[in-house]
Design a protein around this motif. Structure first.
Motif, PDB file in Angstrom:
ATOM      1  N   UNK A 136       0.830  -1.204   0.000  1.00 42.54           N
ATOM      2  CA  UNK A 136       0.000   0.000   0.000  1.00 42.54           C
ATOM      3  C   UNK A 136       0.865   1.255   0.000  1.00 42.54           C
ATOM      4  N   UNK A 137       1.931   1.253   0.834  1.00 45.16           N
ATOM      5  CA  UNK A 137       2.772   2.439   0.983  1.00 45.16           C
ATOM      6  C   UNK A 137       3.806   2.535  -0.137  1.00 45.16           C
ATOM      7  N   UNK A 138       4.366   1.381  -0.538  1.00 45.23           N
ATOM      8  CA  UNK A 138       5.453   1.380  -1.516  1.00 45.23           C
ATOM      9  C   UNK A 138       4.972   1.364  -2.959  1.00 45.23           C
ATOM     10  N   UNK A 139       3.727   0.967  -3.202  1.00 48.31           N
ATOM     11  CA  UNK A 139       3.275   0.785  -4.582  1.00 48.31           C
ATOM     12  C   UNK A 139       1.939   1.453  -4.872  1.00 48.31           C
ATOM     13  N   UNK A 140       0.874   1.043  -4.181  1.00 50.32           N
ATOM     14  CA  UNK A 140      -0.464   1.476  -4.567  1.00 50.32           C
ATOM     15  C   UNK A 140      -0.605   2.995  -4.554  1.00 50.32           C
ATOM     16  N   UNK A 141      -0.261   3.628  -3.441  1.00 49.23           N
ATOM     17  CA  UNK A 141      -0.442   5.082  -3.336  1.00 49.23           C
ATOM     18  C   UNK A 141       0.521   5.838  -4.257  1.00 49.23           C
ATOM     19  N   UNK A 142       1.842   5.571  -4.195  1.00 44.32           N
ATOM     20  CA  UNK A 142       2.741   6.359  -5.067  1.00 44.32           C
ATOM     21  C   UNK A 142       2.537   6.106  -6.550  1.00 44.32           C
ATOM     22  N   UNK A 143       2.208   4.862  -6.950  1.00 49.83           N
ATOM     23  CA  UNK A 143       1.990   4.590  -8.370  1.00 49.83           C
ATOM     24  C   UNK A 143       0.793   5.388  -8.894  1.00 49.83           C
ATOM     25  N   UNK A 144      -0.294   5.443  -8.112  1.00 49.68           N
ATOM     26  CA  UNK A 144      -1.471   6.190  -8.538  1.00 49.68           C
ATOM     27  C   UNK A 144      -1.165   7.684  -8.622  1.00 49.68           C
ATOM     28  N   UNK A 145      -0.416   8.203  -7.649  1.00 44.60           N
ATOM     29  CA  UNK A 145      -0.079   9.626  -7.656  1.00 44.60           C
ATOM     30  C   UNK A 145       0.805   9.989  -8.842  1.00 44.60           C
ATOM     31  N   UNK A 146       1.810   9.169  -9.116  1.00 44.34           N
ATOM     32  CA  UNK A 146       2.697   9.468 -10.241  1.00 44.34           C
ATOM     33  C   UNK A 146       1.972   9.299 -11.575  1.00 44.34           C
ATOM     34  N   UNK A 147       1.091   8.300 -11.685  1.00 42.24           N
ATOM     35  CA  UNK A 147       0.356   8.109 -12.936  1.00 42.24           C
ATOM     36  C   UNK A 147      -0.538   9.315 -13.233  1.00 42.24           C
ATOM     37  N   UNK A 148      -1.015   9.978 -12.188  1.00 43.66           N
ATOM     38  CA  UNK A 148      -1.781  11.204 -12.396  1.00 43.66           C
ATOM     39  C   UNK A 148      -0.855  12.364 -12.717  1.00 43.66           C
ATOM     40  N   UNK A 149       0.289  12.440 -12.028  1.00 43.70           N
ATOM     41  CA  UNK A 149       1.191  13.584 -12.205  1.00 43.70           C
ATOM     42  C   UNK A 149       1.771  13.645 -13.610  1.00 43.70           C
ATOM     43  N   UNK A 150       2.070  12.487 -14.222  1.00 42.68           N
ATOM     44  CA  UNK A 150       2.692  12.515 -15.550  1.00 42.68           C
ATOM     45  C   UNK A 150       1.742  13.019 -16.624  1.00 42.68           C
ATOM     46  N   UNK A 151       0.454  13.117 -16.312  1.00 42.42           N
ATOM     47  CA  UNK A 151      -0.480  13.712 -17.254  1.00 42.42           C
ATOM     48  C   UNK A 151      -0.427  15.238 -17.221  1.00 42.42           C
ATOM     49  N   UNK A 152       0.242  15.807 -16.222  1.00 40.73           N
ATOM     50  CA  UNK A 152       0.277  17.253 -16.040  1.00 40.73           C
ATOM     51  C   UNK A 152       1.687  17.829 -16.035  1.00 40.73           C
ATOM     52  N   UNK A 153       2.710  16.972 -15.946  1.00 40.99           N
ATOM     53  CA  UNK A 153       4.103  17.410 -15.949  1.00 40.99           C
ATOM     54  C   UNK A 153       4.897  16.564 -16.933  1.00 40.99           C
ATOM     55  N   UNK A 154       5.971  17.097 -17.512  1.00 40.04           N
ATOM     56  CA  UNK A 154       6.854  16.272 -18.347  1.00 40.04           C
ATOM     57  C   UNK A 154       7.439  15.115 -17.535  1.00 40.04           C
ATOM     58  N   UNK A 155       7.695  14.021 -18.204  1.00 41.68           N
ATOM     59  CA  UNK A 155       8.193  12.839 -17.493  1.00 41.68           C
ATOM     60  C   UNK A 155       9.539  13.104 -16.829  1.00 41.68           C
ATOM     61  N   UNK A 156      10.394  13.893 -17.489  1.00 46.54           N
ATOM     62  CA  UNK A 156      11.696  14.190 -16.896  1.00 46.54           C
ATOM     63  C   UNK A 156      11.557  14.957 -15.592  1.00 46.54           C
ATOM     64  N   UNK A 157      10.686  15.961 -15.566  1.00 46.35           N
ATOM     65  CA  UNK A 157      10.490  16.740 -14.350  1.00 46.35           C
ATOM     66  C   UNK A 157       9.852  15.890 -13.257  1.00 46.35           C
ATOM     67  N   UNK A 158       8.922  15.011 -13.628  1.00 50.90           N
ATOM     68  CA  UNK A 158       8.299  14.133 -12.640  1.00 50.90           C
ATOM     69  C   UNK A 158       9.332  13.241 -11.973  1.00 50.90           C
ATOM     70  N   UNK A 159      10.238  12.697 -12.761  1.00 53.86           N
ATOM     71  CA  UNK A 159      11.275  11.840 -12.186  1.00 53.86           C
ATOM     72  C   UNK A 159      12.246  12.646 -11.329  1.00 53.86           C
ATOM     73  N   UNK A 160      12.470  13.912 -11.690  1.00 55.51           N
ATOM     74  CA  UNK A 160      13.338  14.773 -10.889  1.00 55.51           C
ATOM     75  C   UNK A 160      12.726  14.987  -9.505  1.00 55.51           C
ATOM     76  N   UNK A 161      11.429  15.237  -9.450  1.00 57.65           N
ATOM     77  CA  UNK A 161      10.758  15.408  -8.175  1.00 57.65           C
ATOM     78  C   UNK A 161      10.799  14.118  -7.357  1.00 57.65           C
ATOM     79  N   UNK A 162      10.725  13.000  -8.035  1.00 55.30           N
ATOM     80  CA  UNK A 162      10.837  11.712  -7.349  1.00 55.30           C
ATOM     81  C   UNK A 162      12.212  11.535  -6.721  1.00 55.30           C
ATOM     82  N   UNK A 163      13.204  12.231  -7.246  1.00 57.01           N
ATOM     83  CA  UNK A 163      14.564  12.091  -6.729  1.00 57.01           C
ATOM     84  C   UNK A 163      14.740  12.739  -5.368  1.00 57.01           C
ATOM     85  N   UNK A 164      13.694  13.374  -4.841  1.00 56.50           N
ATOM     86  CA  UNK A 164      13.757  13.866  -3.467  1.00 56.50           C
ATOM     87  C   UNK A 164      13.631  12.737  -2.459  1.00 56.50           C
TER      88      UNK A 164
END
Length: 307
Positions: free
Chosen positions: A87-115
């Motif tokens: 739930x913590x490692x997959x379900x929640x973050x996967x859903x959030x990122x799948x939504x975010x990539x529709x609104x941000x470039x993939x490169x920037x999304x991965x950069x934010x993930x690098x935090x």
């Protein structure tokens, strides 16, 4: 004549790379590709079905491997924390990122993930009491500085964000926090459990959590073959195989070093975005990528390990 009376000089053995370095780089490349595949899948499936299919297909891949490996008893003994980690490692973050990539470039999304490693180091310090040496702190700060600089000057960072760039950034940071908490959770409650059992249990737990949301949000139109291929790739390569590597890294290198994969993944993600989505790459991005790599090497102990 004794050995001490006539010592024989022998050349010092060359410093060996840590045994997990190859897996570290491979996992970085796979997770870098996940943002590309998420974009290609989420455009037609939507965020929740993309995340749900990702974990369900990964669970289908891993379950037969688990049964053949003989590690099923280990999962049965630790099924509660294993499923909760999904739930913590997959379900929640996967859903959030799948939504975010529709609104941000993939490169920037991965950069934010690098935090993630910065959050992960703090969580490991506060929750697990993990000591962090000066060089590793320096690496974390250096890597985060490279990420911040790259995000600041990424060309067209908000060009595809529509009206919700702020919420998309918040979703990425929330997902990154989930990864940070999840890594320490695994270290605390699943230490010693075989990586295959952890990976399989987590994907089963995530699939159960996302089953109803996936059915509720299923698209009315029929997705194309390319969208199915993207979802299959993110499930089998970037989730099933990647999570095997991830749990192995946690066991062999610790949660902070395992999370440092997300410092290197943006370099791969930016390259994939440029090649397949036409996202722009500039000398500034290359320079920031070099800073991120140096920070990764320091934060994981690849620099300063031996003198």
């Amino acid at each position: 004549m004794s050995a001490s009376a006539s010592p024989i000089a022998t050349p010092a053995a060359p410093a060996r790379e840590p045994p997990w370095l190859g897996e570290f780089i491979l996992l970085s490349s796979l997770w870098g590709a996940s943002f590309l595949f998420m974009r290609l899948g989420a455009v037609e499936f939507g965020p929740l079905p993309t995340a749900g299919l990702r974990v369900a297909l990964a669970a289908l891949l891993l379950t037969p491997l688990l049964l053949r490996s003989g590690h099923w008893p280990a999962l049965r003994r630790h099924w509660k924390p294993a499923l909760l980690s999904g739930l913590v490692n997959s379900a929640i973050p996967f859903a959030l990122f799948a939504w975010a990539v529709l609104h941000l470039p993939t490169g920037l999304t991965s950069i934010l993930n690098a935090a993630v490693p910065l959050f992960g180091a703090l969580v490991a310090l506060l929750w697990l009491g993990e000591r962090i040496a000066g060089l590793r702190w320096l690496g974390l700060l250096l890597g985060f500085a490279g990420i911040a600089l790259l995000a600041w000057r990424t060309p067209g960072a908000l060009a595809s964000s529509g009206s919700t760039p702020g919420w998309a950034v918040a979703a990425c940071l929330a997902a990154s926090t989930c990864y940070a908490v999840g890594a320490s959770f695994v270290q605390r409650y699943l230490q010693g459990v075989p990586p295959l059992a952890c990976a399989t249990g987590s994907q089963i737990g995530a699939a159960v959590a996302l089953a109803l949301p996936t059915l509720w949000a299923w698209p009315q139109h029929t997705p194309s073959a390319s969208a199915w291929a993207a979802v299959a790739a993110i499930a089998l390569l970037c989730t099933g195989i990647a999570y095997l590597l991830y749990f192995r890294l946690i066991a062999r290198a610790g949660p902070s070093r395992a999370l440092a994969v997300t410092f290197l993944a943006p370099v791969f993600a930016v390259c994939y975005g440029a090649l397949f989505l036409g996202e722009q790459v500039t000398p500034w991005m290359v320079g920031c990528g070099a800073i991120i790599i140096c920070g990764t090497m320091l934060s994981t102990g690849l620099l300063g390990r031996r003198r």
